[in-house]
Structures are given as C-alpha cells and as structure tokens.
Design a protein around this motif. Structure first.
Motif, short mmCIF file in Angstrom:
data_model
loop_
_atom_site.label_atom_id
_atom_site.label_comp_id
_atom_site.label_asym_id
_atom_site.label_seq_id
_atom_site.Cartn_x
_atom_site.Cartn_y
_atom_site.Cartn_z
N THR A 1 21.00 42.44 102.98
CA THR A 1 21.43 41.57 104.07
C THR A 1 22.95 41.63 104.14
OG1 THR A 1 21.66 39.70 102.58
CG2 THR A 1 19.51 39.98 103.62
N GLU A 2 23.48 40.87 105.07
CA GLU A 2 24.93 40.79 105.19
C GLU A 2 25.51 40.30 103.86
OE1 GLU A 2 28.39 40.70 106.46
OE2 GLU A 2 27.95 38.66 107.20
N ALA A 3 24.91 39.24 103.34
CA ALA A 3 25.39 38.68 102.07
C ALA A 3 25.28 39.71 100.94
CB ALA A 3 24.60 37.44 101.71
N GLY A 4 24.18 40.45 100.93
CA GLY A 4 23.98 41.46 99.90
C GLY A 4 25.03 42.55 100.00
N THR A 5 25.34 42.95 101.22
CA THR A 5 26.33 43.99 101.43
C THR A 5 27.70 43.54 100.95
OG1 THR A 5 25.10 44.72 103.37
CG2 THR A 5 27.35 45.54 103.14
N ARG A 6 27.99 42.27 101.24
CA ARG A 6 29.27 41.74 100.80
C ARG A 6 29.35 41.72 99.28
NH1 ARG A 6 29.19 36.58 102.29
NH2 ARG A 6 27.76 36.83 104.05
N ARG B 1 31.44 46.62 93.69
CA ARG B 1 31.92 48.00 93.60
C ARG B 1 33.41 48.03 93.32
NH1 ARG B 1 29.54 52.10 95.65
NH2 ARG B 1 28.31 50.78 97.04
N THR B 2 34.16 47.23 94.04
CA THR B 2 35.60 47.17 93.83
C THR B 2 35.92 46.74 92.40
OG1 THR B 2 35.95 46.55 96.14
CG2 THR B 2 37.74 46.07 94.59
N ARG B 3 35.27 45.68 92.00
CA ARG B 3 35.55 45.14 90.66
C ARG B 3 35.25 46.19 89.59
NH1 ARG B 3 31.83 40.31 89.10
NH2 ARG B 3 30.53 42.15 88.80
N HIS B 4 34.14 46.87 89.77
CA HIS B 4 33.76 47.89 88.79
C HIS B 4 34.85 48.97 88.67
CE1 HIS B 4 30.82 50.26 86.46
NE2 HIS B 4 31.40 51.30 87.02
N ARG B 5 35.32 49.41 89.82
CA ARG B 5 36.34 50.45 89.83
C ARG B 5 37.62 49.97 89.14
NH1 ARG B 5 39.88 50.71 93.09
NH2 ARG B 5 38.87 49.59 94.79
N VAL B 6 38.01 48.75 89.46
CA VAL B 6 39.23 48.21 88.86
C VAL B 6 39.09 48.10 87.34
CG1 VAL B 6 40.69 46.14 88.69
CG2 VAL B 6 39.93 46.96 90.94
N VAL B 7 37.92 47.65 86.90
CA VAL B 7 37.72 47.50 85.45
C VAL B 7 37.80 48.86 84.75
CG1 VAL B 7 36.06 46.89 83.65
CG2 VAL B 7 36.41 45.36 85.59
N VAL B 8 37.14 49.85 85.31
CA VAL B 8 37.20 51.18 84.70
C VAL B 8 38.64 51.67 84.69
CG1 VAL B 8 36.54 53.60 84.94
CG2 VAL B 8 34.84 51.81 85.32
N ASP B 9 39.33 51.52 85.81
CA ASP B 9 40.72 51.99 85.89
C ASP B 9 41.60 51.28 84.86
OD1 ASP B 9 40.01 53.69 87.87
OD2 ASP B 9 40.94 52.58 89.51
N LEU B 10 41.38 49.98 84.70
CA LEU B 10 42.21 49.26 83.75
C LEU B 10 41.94 49.74 82.33
CD1 LEU B 10 44.02 46.37 83.50
CD2 LEU B 10 42.17 46.22 81.83
N LEU B 11 40.67 49.93 82.01
CA LEU B 11 40.34 50.41 80.66
C LEU B 11 41.03 51.75 80.41
CD1 LEU B 11 36.55 49.43 80.40
CD2 LEU B 11 38.50 48.33 79.29
N LEU B 12 40.94 52.63 81.40
CA LEU B 12 41.59 53.94 81.26
C LEU B 12 43.10 53.77 81.10
CD1 LEU B 12 39.58 55.94 83.95
CD2 LEU B 12 39.33 56.07 81.46
N ALA B 13 43.66 52.86 81.87
CA ALA B 13 45.12 52.67 81.86
C ALA B 13 45.63 52.19 80.51
CB ALA B 13 45.53 51.68 82.96
N VAL B 14 44.81 51.42 79.80
CA VAL B 14 45.29 50.96 78.49
C VAL B 14 44.87 51.91 77.38
CG1 VAL B 14 45.31 48.55 79.20
CG2 VAL B 14 43.30 49.44 78.02
#
Lengths: 147, 147
Positions: free
Chosen positions: A87-92, A98-111
């Motif tokens: 649904t709309e809510a599900g898509t949101r 997805r964004t959060r996942h990417r940021v977390v992976v990037d941060l782990l790599l960065a440190v």
DNA sequence: GCACAATTAAAGCCATGGCTACACTTTTGT
DNA sequence: ACAAAAGTGTAGCCATGGCTTTAATTGTGC
C-alpha cells in the motif's frame, strides 16, 4: 498486546531502554518484509509468496503468515494465488527502511568494518537505529565524504 | 528449535543474513539478563528476582522464566527464595557483553550520536555486533583517541 | 484440454516471551 | 511471636514466528 499503560512513566531508565529495544524488535519483521516485497517488485514486477519465503530464509507458510500480518497492519494487499503488493504506507515504510539500511552499511564501512561483516551485521542493527542516530550517521558520512 | 540442517548451504546470501540476525536475536535475552545479574551482584551483592524484573521492565514471572532458561543453559544458578548467581560461563558472558556494550556506546558517541540516543539505541544494536565489527569499532576508537 | 507440476493456502504443532491471578515463603514491625 | 507486607514461585493465557502436513488452485506441456 495490552493497551493499558505499559509505561507508568516512573519506570526506571534502564527498563525504558529495554522496552524500547523490544518495541523496535517487534517492528523489525514488518520492516524486513516490506523492503523485501519492494525489492521483488522492482526486480520482477511482482512479489510471490514462494520467492519472498526463499529470500527471507523461511518456509512458505511462515511467509504467508507474515504477509497476513502486513495486510492486517495496512502495509500490503494481496489476493489469493496472486502476488503481494504494498500500500502507500507500505511503500513509504520500504523507502525509509531502504535508506536506513544503506546508511547503516555505509557507516559501518566508514569506521572500518570489513565488507562482509558490515552486510551481515547491518541486517540486525538497522532496526535499532533511531531517527536521531540515523541523522548523526548521515552527518558523519557527509563530513567524511567531503574530506 | 529443529536440529535438522536449517542452513542447506545453498541458501541465498540474503536468507543467510536474515537467519543470522534471527540467531543473534535469540541470544539477546540471555545476554541482557546475565549482564543485569552481574550488575546487581556488583551493586548490591546479590540479584533478586524482583529487582531483575524491575530493571528489565518486565513482571517478575517473566523474569523467573528467563532465569529458568539461564539455568537450563548453564549460565546461572539459584535456589528458591534466594538470589540468582552466575556460573563461570555466565560471568564470562556478562564480561563480554559489558565490554561490547561500552564499545558500542562509545562508537555511537564518537560518530556524533547524541548521548541519549546512543544509550537507547545501543541496547538493541549491541546484540547484532559481531566480533569482526567489534574489533573494527575498537580500532576506530583507538585511532580517534590518539588524535 | 487435460493431467501433472508448481504454487499457494489452511490447519495445527512447538518454543518463546510477554501477561494476570493465585499460592506460598520470607522478612519485618510491633 | 506473630500478623502483615514483601518477595517468590506456579499455573495458565495470549500473540508471535518458526515448522510440517495436507488440501486447493493455478499454470504448463503435450
């Protein structure tokens, strides 16, 4: 889930921490499935129960149950023997996850976390990253990226 | 928990990630309780069920059940109406968990997460931090500390 | 166009981790 | 010393999220 004031507000700080962690955990399943469904629709144009189950590493009935919960929560819709859609809510939710996942992976790599460990650990860690923490991660990455 | 090969080794990488996250989650409760019991013994010389429950933010029967599991797993011992104590294995787990917790909080602070959020989020995050990731965190903190 | 394979659904089992209610100790205060 | 209070244990309920088994539907190949 009892509706009656589970946080009597004079609860110890410690207890609050654990309660928050438990709440986050309860949401994790919904988040994982919505993101997975979103992925599948992007890749294959549809999300079928069998494929969802296979990618989540569970049996089909387990996936079916999870999808039933998504529907109950208004995050997805489906018709018998047809695919699952968000649904709309599900898509949101999927976008946010997805964004959060990417940021977390990037941060782990960065440190300095090795790539393999970063991917593995991010799967569990992401569900416990609050907005405040996420924003701090983003700021850190921006600062790093500009060096 | 079925003993029969839940990881057929030709499982998708994604599925493996989720399975690992689920395994980590199953351990989280044991880790939290052992650390809590260790804390209480340090602070008060003993760990009583009511106090454990209160700090964990659960009712005492829930704590009793968790303690029963700790005993089953060989991490704790107790006698009726007397306190709970950790075995050698339990003490070792508590020490490991305590260190990891501190490192996670320190890392969050080091990358700019506000103190309050760091404390809250660390409670959930720590259980998903593998040894590799932990070592990377420690290395990062050492490098930072020497600047 | 029909039989068979693959997919999906439904039912029902198990362990976990919450809870309430009630019973029984232990501790405490007078 | 004993009654009341505090602490602990036990039983039993519920939802979740795994699982297997069985049934139904869909889709495919010949």
């Amino acid at each position: 889930m009892p509706e009656n004031d589970p946080t009597p507000s004079e609860q110890s700080e410690t207890a609050e921490r654990f309660n928050q962690a438990r709440t986050a955990q309860a949401l994790a399943l919904l988040e994982d499935y919505t993101e997975m469904i979103d992925d599948l629709i992007r890749d294959h144009g549809e999300a079928r129960v069998t494929e969802i189950a296979s990618r989540m590493g569970v049996t089909h009935p387990t996936a079916t149950k999870a999808i039933a919960r998504l529907k109950r929560e208004g995050l997805a819709v489906s018709r018998p023997y047809r695919g699952v859609f968000l649904t709309e809510a599900g898509t949101r939710m999927a976008a946010r996850v997805r964004t959060r996942h990417r940021v977390v992976v990037d941060l782990l790599l960065a440190v300095g976390v090795p790539g393999e460990a970063a991917k593995l650990d991010a799967e569990g860690i992401e569900h416990h990253v609050s907005d405040d923490t996420l924003h701090a991660f983003e700021a850190f990455l921006r600062a790093r990226g500009q060096v």
